[in-house]
Each structure stands twice: as C-alpha cells, then as structure tokens.
Motif scaffolding. Sequence first.
Motif, PDB file in Angstrom:
ATOM      1  N   UNK A 268       0.838  -1.201   0.000  1.00  0.00           N
ATOM      2  CA  UNK A 268       0.000   0.000   0.000  1.00  0.00           C
ATOM      3  C   UNK A 268       0.874   1.253   0.000  1.00  0.00           C
ATOM      4  N   UNK A 269       1.962   1.235   0.740  1.00  0.00           N
ATOM      5  CA  UNK A 269       2.907   2.359   0.728  1.00  0.00           C
ATOM      6  C   UNK A 269       3.535   2.530  -0.655  1.00  0.00           C
TER       7      UNK A 269
ATOM      8  N   UNK B  95      -4.700  -0.437   4.804  1.00  0.00           N
ATOM      9  CA  UNK B  95      -4.600   0.975   4.418  1.00  0.00           C
ATOM     10  C   UNK B  95      -3.895   1.734   5.542  1.00  0.00           C
ATOM     11  N   UNK B  96      -2.606   1.755   5.479  1.00  0.00           N
ATOM     12  CA  UNK B  96      -1.778   2.293   6.552  1.00  0.00           C
ATOM     13  C   UNK B  96      -2.139   3.736   6.897  1.00  0.00           C
ATOM     14  N   UNK B  97      -2.592   3.932   8.136  1.00  0.00           N
ATOM     15  CA  UNK B  97      -2.972   5.280   8.583  1.00  0.00           C
ATOM     16  C   UNK B  97      -1.761   6.205   8.627  1.00  0.00           C
ATOM     17  N   UNK B  98      -0.602   5.658   9.009  1.00  0.00           N
ATOM     18  CA  UNK B  98       0.605   6.486   9.089  1.00  0.00           C
ATOM     19  C   UNK B  98       1.004   7.008   7.705  1.00  0.00           C
ATOM     20  N   UNK B  99       0.961   6.119   6.722  1.00  0.00           N
ATOM     21  CA  UNK B  99       1.334   6.524   5.367  1.00  0.00           C
ATOM     22  C   UNK B  99       0.313   7.502   4.790  1.00  0.00           C
TER      23      UNK B  99
ATOM     24  N   UNK C  55      -8.040  13.000   3.128  1.00  0.00           N
ATOM     25  CA  UNK C  55      -8.517  11.624   3.271  1.00  0.00           C
ATOM     26  C   UNK C  55      -9.910  11.617   3.901  1.00  0.00           C
ATOM     27  N   UNK C  56     -10.776  10.743   3.377  1.00  0.00           N
ATOM     28  CA  UNK C  56     -12.073  10.524   4.036  1.00  0.00           C
ATOM     29  C   UNK C  56     -12.315   9.021   4.147  1.00  0.00           C
ATOM     30  N   UNK C  57     -12.472   8.541   5.394  1.00  0.00           N
ATOM     31  CA  UNK C  57     -12.782   7.136   5.636  1.00  0.00           C
ATOM     32  C   UNK C  57     -14.291   6.950   5.705  1.00  0.00           C
TER      33      UNK C  57
END
Length: 361
Positions: free
Chosen positions: A162-163, A199-203, A214-216
């Motif tokens: 993902x990154x 879906x890495x939150x940090x990245x 970003x919208x989750x």
Amino acid sequence: MALLDWVNSSFSTDFSFPWLSSYIQSQNNLNIIDGEPLEQSQATITEEGLKENAVLLSEKIAVVNPHLILNIDETGLDCVRDKAKLRLVSSTQSPCVYVNARADSHITFLCGIGLTGWTLKTLVIVKTKTIIAELAVRYGLPSSEHVEVVTSDSAYINDDLFSFWIDKILVPGVEKRRCELMLPPTAKSLLILDGCLAHSKEKLAELSKYNIDIHFLLPHSSHITQPLDRGIFSSFKKFFKRAHFDGCENAVGKCLMHGLLALSQATNYLTIRSSYYRAGIELNFNEGKPEVKVNVNKWLTQRNSPQTEAKEEHFINTALLKRKRIETSKYGKTKKQKKDEEKQAQKARSEAKQFGEDEEE
C-alpha cells in the motif's frame, strides 16, 4: 445451538446437536466454525452514523475541486481454486453458509476511479514472478502506462504494498491530473476509501504534504457508500466471466489478462459516473460549473437491504446446502415429512436457478 434450531426448522427434523455435529464432520465439503456473517456487521450500521459520515464528507468535498475526487479499493480473482468447503457459521440466529476456499493462485487489483470519469493506474498483486516474464515483451509488464504488476507471498494487499502504491501510483497520478487540468500544485484532492487494516494510517497521514485529503467511509458501509462497490466491481466480475485472451499459456497469466481486459471494460466513463451516483455522491453541472452533493437519503434507503456479492453467494450456497441435506436425509421419514422435503427441494432448485445454477434432473 442456533445452528441446530435452524437445521431442524428448515428441514422438519428433530436431530440432536451431537448427531448433527458428527454428520457434518463426516462430510468432506462441510465444516462448522464460529464466526460473524457479513450481513450481521452491516446490520449494525445506524442512521446517525451514516448522517454524521455524510456531513463530514460534504464538508471535505466543499473545499475540493470535483475533478480531483477519487475512490480506491481492492478486489480479487481466484485463478486456480482449491477444493471448496461449505462452511456453516453457527454463532448467529440465521447461520451463514459460504464457500471457504482461497485459491492457490489469487490476484488482487487495487483500483482508483475519479468522480468525473477518470482512472488511476491499476496495481496488480500476484504470487508468482513467471507470468511477468512471459508477458513482458508483448505487453510491457510488469510496469506499463496503465498497469503496475508486483509480487507478494500471499497476493493480497499489505502495508508495504500500500505504501508502494501511494508513492508510485497515487501521488504521481494526482499530480498528472492537476497538470492535465492546468491546476496549481496547491489544488486540494480528496481520497475516499474504507478502513481496511492494510490501508496504513501512518502513510496516509503523509499525504497532506501533497495536498491530498482523506475521508474514511463508515465501517461496514462500503456496500452502500463506496462507488467502486456500487457499480465497478460487479461489472468487472461479469466482464471477467466473458473475457477471452489467447496470448498466454500460463493459467495465472491468462487470468491476469482476463482481469485487465474486464477492468478496462468496467471502468468506462458512464459506469464510473453511475457508480458515484449510486453511492450517493452526485455530480451536476450548473451553467457548466460542476457541483457535488452527498445524497444521504440514498444511503439510508439502502441501509436495510444490502445487495452485495457476498450476500448473493450466501443465497446460492444456502440453496445448495438445503438441496444436499434434503437429498441425503430421507431415511425413516413419514409421508408428510417426505412431502415437506420435496417442497423444500423444489424451492432450493428454484433459488439455485435464480442465481444461474445449472440443475441436473
């Protein structure tokens, strides 16, 4: 015990749980596990949660150029399926029946579609490296203008892949879109996605420096709120079944090319626009100026009747299981019980036919 009650009520029987458990364990294609069906998770969605998420999405859309709004998600194909097992999920009032087999050769497609009908480069994840060499000369894989093929041990998305997708596909893709529209680098973009653990939150947090917001989406609501789930992926699976490609002998390679062909057919301008509309994200033009609104009423209407691929598979396999149980449990029955079972069998055959199951008399 919910499973026992369901079996006895469905087939007019009076089995004990030890007998039922022993019978299921003796069958090669049946198994009992504890789990939570998708429908139960979807049923936990509340109107308040949907309304709050719609308000947040509307606020983010208001400050973004509509041409820079996009939705991303993953879907998969199984190339060489292992022997399937019907699993009975027994922890709920209505046990869920589904195929529990991961294919030996899985392919994951990470797709991105823009609100105004454009697409991002597709990331394809496979297990084996041999198909890349086989298709490299003719189609420019693993890296071409529209497709990037990578390998992993599982062929499923993970944090590292993902990154990689963010660095090599998302950021360059958004920058290219800004250039095409002659927008400045400061023009804000909006990425809509679900809360998948990969879906890495940090990245994703690092995207703010590229002016990408970003919208989750609300958890378990993607069957209602996510454009890719509302139109693209269902079309993709239908086109895949009809795809034909003779340029590769490798089974996984052929499956990959069938998938790419199907995806190119599914991600046309009209289907993308329709998918966003069905997901409640409506784009209209007022005197040539694009305006976007979130129709939360469309979300609320769909909340209690999710029509997902998983639910369709649940219906198909429930019908198959009923038929199997009826055909293998006719010993020592009264005439009334046999008559009831014949009615159950007829109903199961009708359900199977409804979802394209071929019946053999």
